[in-house]
Motif scaffolding. Structure first.
Motif, PDB file in Angstrom:
ATOM      1  N   LEU A  50       0.824  -1.201   0.000  1.00  0.00           N
ATOM      2  CA  LEU A  50       0.000   0.000   0.000  1.00  0.00           C
ATOM      3  C   LEU A  50       0.864   1.259   0.000  1.00  0.00           C
ATOM      4  CD1 LEU A  50      -2.724  -1.071   2.597  1.00  0.00           C
ATOM      5  CD2 LEU A  50      -3.033  -0.836   0.124  1.00  0.00           C
ATOM      6  N   VAL A  51       1.886   1.275   0.859  1.00  0.00           N
ATOM      7  CA  VAL A  51       2.755   2.446   0.973  1.00  0.00           C
ATOM      8  C   VAL A  51       3.552   2.662  -0.311  1.00  0.00           C
ATOM      9  CG1 VAL A  51       4.761   3.411   2.175  1.00  0.00           C
ATOM     10  CG2 VAL A  51       2.909   2.356   3.486  1.00  0.00           C
ATOM     11  N   TYR A  52       4.149   1.592  -0.831  1.00  0.00           N
ATOM     12  CA  TYR A  52       4.977   1.729  -2.034  1.00  0.00           C
ATOM     13  C   TYR A  52       4.133   2.146  -3.230  1.00  0.00           C
ATOM     14  CZ  TYR A  52       8.577   0.701  -5.481  1.00  0.00           C
ATOM     15  OH  TYR A  52       9.496   0.808  -6.494  1.00  0.00           O
ATOM     16  N   GLY A  53       2.958   1.543  -3.368  1.00  0.00           N
ATOM     17  CA  GLY A  53       2.079   1.901  -4.475  1.00  0.00           C
ATOM     18  C   GLY A  53       1.692   3.364  -4.442  1.00  0.00           C
ATOM     19  N   HIS A  59       3.658  10.552  -9.887  1.00  0.00           N
ATOM     20  CA  HIS A  59       3.519  10.323 -11.324  1.00  0.00           C
ATOM     21  C   HIS A  59       2.175  10.837 -11.820  1.00  0.00           C
ATOM     22  CE1 HIS A  59       2.300   7.941 -14.891  1.00  0.00           C
ATOM     23  NE2 HIS A  59       3.566   8.094 -15.242  1.00  0.00           N
ATOM     24  N   ALA A  60       1.092  10.480 -11.123  1.00  0.00           N
ATOM     25  CA  ALA A  60      -0.241  10.928 -11.541  1.00  0.00           C
ATOM     26  C   ALA A  60      -0.360  12.445 -11.450  1.00  0.00           C
ATOM     27  CB  ALA A  60      -1.308  10.255 -10.664  1.00  0.00           C
ATOM     28  N   LEU A  61       0.257  13.029 -10.433  1.00  0.00           N
ATOM     29  CA  LEU A  61       0.193  14.478 -10.267  1.00  0.00           C
ATOM     30  C   LEU A  61       0.871  15.194 -11.427  1.00  0.00           C
ATOM     31  CD1 LEU A  61      -0.568  16.898  -8.472  1.00  0.00           C
ATOM     32  CD2 LEU A  61       1.657  16.626  -7.325  1.00  0.00           C
ATOM     33  N   VAL A  62       2.074  14.760 -11.782  1.00  0.00           N
ATOM     34  CA  VAL A  62       2.814  15.398 -12.878  1.00  0.00           C
ATOM     35  C   VAL A  62       2.083  15.221 -14.205  1.00  0.00           C
ATOM     36  CG1 VAL A  62       4.937  15.294 -14.240  1.00  0.00           C
ATOM     37  CG2 VAL A  62       5.056  15.241 -11.734  1.00  0.00           C
ATOM     38  N   PHE A 120      -8.857  12.584 -10.030  1.00  0.00           N
ATOM     39  CA  PHE A 120      -8.125  11.635 -10.869  1.00  0.00           C
ATOM     40  C   PHE A 120      -6.838  11.173 -10.186  1.00  0.00           C
ATOM     41  CE2 PHE A 120      -4.680  10.891 -13.897  1.00  0.00           C
ATOM     42  CZ  PHE A 120      -5.201   9.844 -14.623  1.00  0.00           C
ATOM     43  N   VAL A 121      -6.090  12.115  -9.626  1.00  0.00           N
ATOM     44  CA  VAL A 121      -4.825  11.779  -8.959  1.00  0.00           C
ATOM     45  C   VAL A 121      -5.071  10.844  -7.783  1.00  0.00           C
ATOM     46  CG1 VAL A 121      -2.900  12.702  -7.606  1.00  0.00           C
ATOM     47  CG2 VAL A 121      -3.641  13.875  -9.680  1.00  0.00           C
ATOM     48  N   LEU A 122      -6.073  11.147  -6.974  1.00  0.00           N
ATOM     49  CA  LEU A 122      -6.366  10.330  -5.796  1.00  0.00           C
ATOM     50  C   LEU A 122      -6.883   8.949  -6.186  1.00  0.00           C
ATOM     51  CD1 LEU A 122      -7.976  12.991  -3.431  1.00  0.00           C
ATOM     52  CD2 LEU A 122      -5.670  12.020  -3.318  1.00  0.00           C
ATOM     53  N   GLN A 123      -7.705   8.879  -7.223  1.00  0.00           N
ATOM     54  CA  GLN A 123      -8.221   7.582  -7.664  1.00  0.00           C
ATOM     55  C   GLN A 123      -7.105   6.711  -8.226  1.00  0.00           C
ATOM     56  OE1 GLN A 123     -11.347   8.671 -10.436  1.00  0.00           O
ATOM     57  NE2 GLN A 123     -12.936   8.551  -8.862  1.00  0.00           N
ATOM     58  N   ALA A 124      -6.208   7.310  -9.013  1.00  0.00           N
ATOM     59  CA  ALA A 124      -5.084   6.554  -9.566  1.00  0.00           C
ATOM     60  C   ALA A 124      -4.168   6.059  -8.450  1.00  0.00           C
ATOM     61  CB  ALA A 124      -4.304   7.422 -10.554  1.00  0.00           C
ATOM     62  N   PHE A 146      -3.946  -8.183 -11.396  1.00  0.00           N
ATOM     63  CA  PHE A 146      -3.470  -7.415 -12.547  1.00  0.00           C
ATOM     64  C   PHE A 146      -4.039  -7.910 -13.877  1.00  0.00           C
ATOM     65  CE2 PHE A 146      -0.081  -6.675  -9.368  1.00  0.00           C
ATOM     66  CZ  PHE A 146      -0.191  -5.293  -9.304  1.00  0.00           C
ATOM     67  N   GLY A 147      -5.049  -8.766 -13.814  1.00  0.00           N
ATOM     68  CA  GLY A 147      -5.684  -9.247 -15.038  1.00  0.00           C
ATOM     69  C   GLY A 147      -6.733  -8.306 -15.575  1.00  0.00           C
ATOM     70  N   GLY A 148      -7.180  -7.355 -14.758  1.00  0.00           N
ATOM     71  CA  GLY A 148      -8.158  -6.376 -15.231  1.00  0.00           C
ATOM     72  C   GLY A 148      -7.521  -5.399 -16.193  1.00  0.00           C
ATOM     73  N   ASN A 149      -8.155  -5.197 -17.345  1.00  0.00           N
ATOM     74  CA  ASN A 149      -7.576  -4.333 -18.377  1.00  0.00           C
ATOM     75  C   ASN A 149      -7.939  -2.877 -18.103  1.00  0.00           C
ATOM     76  OD1 ASN A 149      -6.454  -3.215 -20.640  1.00  0.00           O
ATOM     77  ND2 ASN A 149      -7.550  -4.499 -22.098  1.00  0.00           N
ATOM     78  N   ASN A 150      -7.076  -2.188 -17.371  1.00  0.00           N
ATOM     79  CA  ASN A 150      -7.263  -0.766 -17.080  1.00  0.00           C
ATOM     80  C   ASN A 150      -5.912  -0.071 -17.181  1.00  0.00           C
ATOM     81  OD1 ASN A 150      -5.947  -0.746 -14.313  1.00  0.00           O
ATOM     82  ND2 ASN A 150      -7.590  -2.228 -13.927  1.00  0.00           N
ATOM     83  N   PRO A 151      -5.888   1.257 -17.255  1.00  0.00           N
ATOM     84  CA  PRO A 151      -4.616   1.969 -17.487  1.00  0.00           C
ATOM     85  C   PRO A 151      -3.539   1.683 -16.438  1.00  0.00           C
ATOM     86  CG  PRO A 151      -6.453   3.439 -17.904  1.00  0.00           C
ATOM     87  CD  PRO A 151      -7.043   2.181 -17.319  1.00  0.00           C
ATOM     88  N   ILE A 152      -3.923   1.576 -15.173  1.00  0.00           N
ATOM     89  CA  ILE A 152      -2.926   1.320 -14.124  1.00  0.00           C
ATOM     90  C   ILE A 152      -2.282  -0.040 -14.320  1.00  0.00           C
ATOM     91  CG2 ILE A 152      -2.538   1.069 -11.647  1.00  0.00           C
ATOM     92  CD1 ILE A 152      -3.186   3.903 -12.415  1.00  0.00           C
ATOM     93  N   ASN A 153      -3.112  -1.081 -14.496  1.00  0.00           N
ATOM     94  CA  ASN A 153      -2.580  -2.428 -14.685  1.00  0.00           C
ATOM     95  C   ASN A 153      -1.767  -2.540 -15.966  1.00  0.00           C
ATOM     96  OD1 ASN A 153      -3.718  -3.280 -12.315  1.00  0.00           O
ATOM     97  ND2 ASN A 153      -5.373  -4.447 -13.258  1.00  0.00           N
ATOM     98  N   MET A 154      -2.234  -1.878 -17.019  1.00  0.00           N
ATOM     99  CA  MET A 154      -1.499  -1.918 -18.277  1.00  0.00           C
ATOM    100  C   MET A 154      -0.096  -1.342 -18.098  1.00  0.00           C
ATOM    101  SD  MET A 154      -1.427  -2.659 -21.530  1.00  0.00           S
ATOM    102  CE  MET A 154      -3.112  -2.806 -22.146  1.00  0.00           C
ATOM    103  N   GLN A 155       0.012  -0.232 -17.428  1.00  0.00           N
ATOM    104  CA  GLN A 155       1.311   0.395 -17.239  1.00  0.00           C
ATOM    105  C   GLN A 155       2.233  -0.483 -16.389  1.00  0.00           C
ATOM    106  OE1 GLN A 155       1.677   4.098 -14.862  1.00  0.00           O
ATOM    107  NE2 GLN A 155       2.578   4.966 -16.711  1.00  0.00           N
ATOM    108  N   ILE A 156       1.697  -1.044 -15.312  1.00  0.00           N
ATOM    109  CA  ILE A 156       2.507  -1.909 -14.448  1.00  0.00           C
ATOM    110  C   ILE A 156       2.950  -3.160 -15.196  1.00  0.00           C
ATOM    111  CG2 ILE A 156       2.454  -3.357 -12.378  1.00  0.00           C
ATOM    112  CD1 ILE A 156       0.544  -1.278 -11.143  1.00  0.00           C
ATOM    113  N   ASN A 157       2.024  -3.791 -15.920  1.00  0.00           N
ATOM    114  CA  ASN A 157       2.362  -5.016 -16.650  1.00  0.00           C
ATOM    115  C   ASN A 157       3.392  -4.757 -17.739  1.00  0.00           C
ATOM    116  OD1 ASN A 157       0.617  -6.557 -15.103  1.00  0.00           O
ATOM    117  ND2 ASN A 157      -1.082  -6.400 -16.539  1.00  0.00           N
ATOM    118  N   LEU A 158       3.262  -3.629 -18.449  1.00  0.00           N
ATOM    119  CA  LEU A 158       4.238  -3.308 -19.489  1.00  0.00           C
ATOM    120  C   LEU A 158       5.607  -3.006 -18.893  1.00  0.00           C
ATOM    121  CD1 LEU A 158       2.121  -1.120 -21.956  1.00  0.00           C
ATOM    122  CD2 LEU A 158       2.888  -3.480 -22.267  1.00  0.00           C
TER     123      LEU A 158
END
Length: 204
Positions: free
Chosen positions: A34-37, A44-47, A63-67, A113-125
């Motif tokens: 939780l802390v590291y995430g 990153h989301a803020l910038v 958006f920043v808080l949800q991400a 991480f099987g859900g296809n969403n922007p956060i998971n996509m970025q982490i998986n890539l």
């Protein structure tokens, strides 16, 4: 109540002597995830929001808080599931095996991480790029493929940039939206200005 120097509280003593360290490590792993995430995603989301989003302060903050929440929740959940499965498999077989890591990672990855969403996509890539290099190095270490006689990194960098620039210029729809936005800012927005201010200070 404050304890004298070098004196441990009863909780500290119990945490360091209990036979349930495996279970406690699940809680600590969840906490660390939780802390590291949150630490990784929030800046990153803020910038990215300040650079590329044009909306009200409330919408950008949301958006920043949800991400940040999604990244932290996913990473914490994965750590908890992965470590729980490792512990369960060790209990079942009476020992730890290499396959346990792969099995636990597969099941945790599918669920979290099987859900296809922007956060998971970025982490998986991100992980895909790292494991591709890691597997290549492992193959060389195990003598499955020969170790290159010369430095191949320049060719690696050249190939990556050749492909990404071709895709961006002629097939941008196949690229991740955040990458499209970054590259548009760098390569296309720099073609447009109507005066000194939009030439040096900001884009339209």
């Amino acid at each position: 109540k404050q304890h004298p120097p070098n004196m441990s509280s009863p909780i500290d003593v119990w945490l360091n002597t209990t036979s349930h360290k495996g279970l406690l490590s699940l809680i600590k792993g969840l906490r660390n995830g939780l802390v590291y995430g949150a630490k990784i995603r929030f800046p990153h989301a803020l910038v990215m929001t300040l650079l590329f989003r044009r909306s009200s302060f409330e919408k950008m903050a949301t958006f920043v808080l949800q991400a940040t929440y999604q990244h932290a929740k996913n990473l914490g959940s994965f750590v908890l599931i992965y470590k729980s499965l490792l512990l369960a498999l060790k209990q079942l077989e009476g020992r730890t095996r290499e396959a346990h890591s792969a099995i636990s990672g597969f099941l945790g990855g599918y669920y979290v991480f099987g859900g296809n969403n922007p956060i998971n996509m970025q982490i998986n890539l991100y992980l895909l790029s790292r494991i591709t290099i890691g597997l290549a190095r492992l193959a060389a270490e195990k003598n499955i493929v020969p170790m290159p006689a010369t430095d191949i990194f320049p060719y690696f960098g050249a190939t990556v940039w050749a492909i990404v620039m071709w895709l961006f210029e002629y097939h941008p729809q196949v690229l991740q939206p955040s990458l499209q936005a970054s590259m548009t800012y760098l390569y296309h927005d720099s073609n447009v200005w109507d005066g000194l201010k939009t030439f040096l200070l900001y884009n339209d």
